[in-house]
Every structure is written in C-alpha cells, then in structure tokens.
Design a protein around this motif. Structure first.
Motif, PDB file in Angstrom:
ATOM      1  N   GLN A   3       0.929  -1.268  -0.298  1.00  0.00           N
ATOM      2  CA  GLN A   3      -0.129   0.055   0.159  1.00  0.00           C
ATOM      3  C   GLN A   3       1.040   1.259   0.095  1.00  0.00           C
ATOM      4  OE1 GLN A   3      -3.137   0.016  -0.121  1.00  0.00           O
ATOM      5  NE2 GLN A   3      -3.207  -1.755  -0.330  1.00  0.00           N
ATOM      6  N   LEU A 124      -1.301   3.769  -9.713  1.00  0.00           N
ATOM      7  CA  LEU A 124      -2.070   2.125 -10.199  1.00  0.00           C
ATOM      8  C   LEU A 124      -1.270   1.004 -11.216  1.00  0.00           C
ATOM      9  CD1 LEU A 124      -4.669   3.758 -12.870  1.00  0.00           C
ATOM     10  CD2 LEU A 124      -5.007   3.468 -10.135  1.00  0.00           C
ATOM     11  N   ASP A 127      -4.553  -5.192 -11.515  1.00  0.00           N
ATOM     12  CA  ASP A 127      -5.820  -6.034 -10.141  1.00  0.00           C
ATOM     13  C   ASP A 127      -6.438  -6.985 -10.469  1.00  0.00           C
ATOM     14  OD1 ASP A 127      -6.873  -7.425  -7.819  1.00  0.00           O
ATOM     15  OD2 ASP A 127      -5.468  -6.081  -6.886  1.00  0.00           O
ATOM     16  N   GLY A 130      -9.733  -5.525  -7.955  1.00  0.00           N
ATOM     17  CA  GLY A 130      -9.014  -3.947  -7.883  1.00  0.00           C
ATOM     18  C   GLY A 130     -10.152  -3.131  -7.963  1.00  0.00           C
ATOM     19  N   PRO A 131     -10.583  -2.141  -7.452  1.00  0.00           N
ATOM     20  CA  PRO A 131     -11.389  -1.500  -7.686  1.00  0.00           C
ATOM     21  C   PRO A 131     -11.812  -0.199  -8.094  1.00  0.00           C
ATOM     22  CG  PRO A 131     -10.532  -0.044  -5.849  1.00  0.00           C
ATOM     23  CD  PRO A 131      -9.935  -1.523  -6.544  1.00  0.00           C
ATOM     24  N   ARG A 138      -8.935  -3.569 -14.755  1.00  0.00           N
ATOM     25  CA  ARG A 138      -9.182  -3.528 -13.415  1.00  0.00           C
ATOM     26  C   ARG A 138      -7.706  -3.108 -13.003  1.00  0.00           C
ATOM     27  NH1 ARG A 138     -13.412  -2.134 -12.007  1.00  0.00           N
ATOM     28  NH2 ARG A 138     -14.946  -3.162 -10.697  1.00  0.00           N
ATOM     29  N   TYR A 139      -7.593  -2.173 -11.779  1.00  0.00           N
ATOM     30  CA  TYR A 139      -6.286  -1.421 -11.147  1.00  0.00           C
ATOM     31  C   TYR A 139      -6.854  -1.483  -9.488  1.00  0.00           C
ATOM     32  CZ  TYR A 139      -4.408  -0.650 -15.604  1.00  0.00           C
ATOM     33  OH  TYR A 139      -3.990  -0.760 -16.518  1.00  0.00           O
ATOM     34  N   ARG A 140      -5.309  -1.234  -8.963  1.00  0.00           N
ATOM     35  CA  ARG A 140      -5.727  -0.554  -7.181  1.00  0.00           C
ATOM     36  C   ARG A 140      -4.436   0.721  -7.149  1.00  0.00           C
ATOM     37  NH1 ARG A 140      -2.109  -3.651  -4.661  1.00  0.00           N
ATOM     38  NH2 ARG A 140      -1.086  -4.848  -5.857  1.00  0.00           N
ATOM     39  N   SER A 142      -1.387   1.757  -5.663  1.00  0.00           N
ATOM     40  CA  SER A 142      -0.276   0.627  -4.424  1.00  0.00           C
ATOM     41  C   SER A 142       1.010   1.402  -5.472  1.00  0.00           C
ATOM     42  CB  SER A 142      -0.134  -0.152  -4.572  1.00  0.00           C
ATOM     43  OG  SER A 142       1.077  -1.113  -4.763  1.00  0.00           O
TER      44      SER A 142
END
Length: 160
Positions: A3, A124, A127, A130-131, A138-140, A142
């Motif tokens: 994170q 980004l 993922d 990911g949201p 899709r990404y998260r 980080s």
C-alpha cells in the motif's frame, strides 16, 4: 499487497522516531486539509502508471513536547532534513515552507502545530479485483514496483 503511505504519514513517523523517548506516538497527530487533485498520467512500466498527484495542506500537531528536555531547534532541523531528503521536488510544485506555531502549555510542555504543503503520487497497478476501472482494465492504488538491475553486461566495439 503493498500500500502507499502518504508523505504526511512518513513525516509523522520520522518525527515520532526522532523525538523518542521524549514524545510518545500518541502525542503526534497529522491530518490533511484542503487539496488539489492534479491529473498527470505517466506510464511507469510493469503495467503500472502514475494517475495523478494529490497536493494538500498538511497539519501535524505535537502535544506535550518537553521543551526543557528537548532543544526545539532539533525539531526544526529534523523537519528541514526530512524535506530536503524525502521531498526534494517541492520547488517544482511551488510548495511553501512549513509554518510552525509553538504554544507553551506549562513550564514542562509545549504544543507545536506544523502546517505545510505536501504532494503525493497516486499510482495504479493492475489487479483483477481492483476497485478502479481504467482503460478497460482493473487496478488498485499502490506503488508501482521498481526493477533494479543487479548486474550489467557492457560490450564495446573496437574502432577501426
């Protein structure tokens, strides 16, 4: 899953460690005030990207600083060193120097309020769960991993 940690959190942790044992972790608090989301996309490789920068007003409050046991100039020096070493692009984004307010509460303790501008990268990474949906993927949020070369193979050509 890594994170991101904001520069505000990094600075608070640095001050807490540097002022130990005189200042306890519960005596340092930090929060973000108003800010500006600066859209700034950049491919960072490894399928990650810089999406934006978050420029914000940061406030750090230190309660019960034992100003007779700790030279307050040590605190000023620590802030300056951290900004020089960890936030070297301040001039590029027009971030102002920190403002400090020191209020003596008693003969043994003072309260210190530090206000400064900080800027964090919003990166980004891919993922599937990911949201964030971006460009059909899709990404998260980080930090994008960085590959560091462990060796290099140099070849030279002889000039004729």
């Amino acid at each position: 899953m890594s994170q991101t940690i904001s520069k505000l959190q990094q600075l608070c942790n640095y001050l807490c460690q540097g002022m130990n044992p005189y200042v306890k972790p519960n005596d340092i608090d930090g929060w973000q005030g108003g800010g500006q989301l600066m859209i700034n996309t950049e491919d960072l490789g490894l399928s990650g990207c810089l999406l934006a920068k978050w420029k914000y007003d940061a406030v750090i409050e230190i309660e019960r600083l034992p100003h007779r046991k700790v030279n307050p100039y040590n605190l000023l020096g620590m802030i300056a060193v951290w900004l020089i070493e960890e936030d070297s692009d301040r001039d590029d984004y027009g971030l102002s120097d920190p403002d400090l307010d020191i209020t003596v509460i008693s003969k043994d303790h003072a309260q210190v309020t530090i206000e400064l501008d900080l800027i964090d990268d919003i990166e980004l990474v891919p993922d599937e769960q990911g949201p964030i949906r971006y460009l059909g993927e899709r990404y998260r949020i980080s930090l994008v991993p960085i590959n560091i070369a462990e060796s290099a193979d140099l070849q030279t050509k002889d000039a004729d």
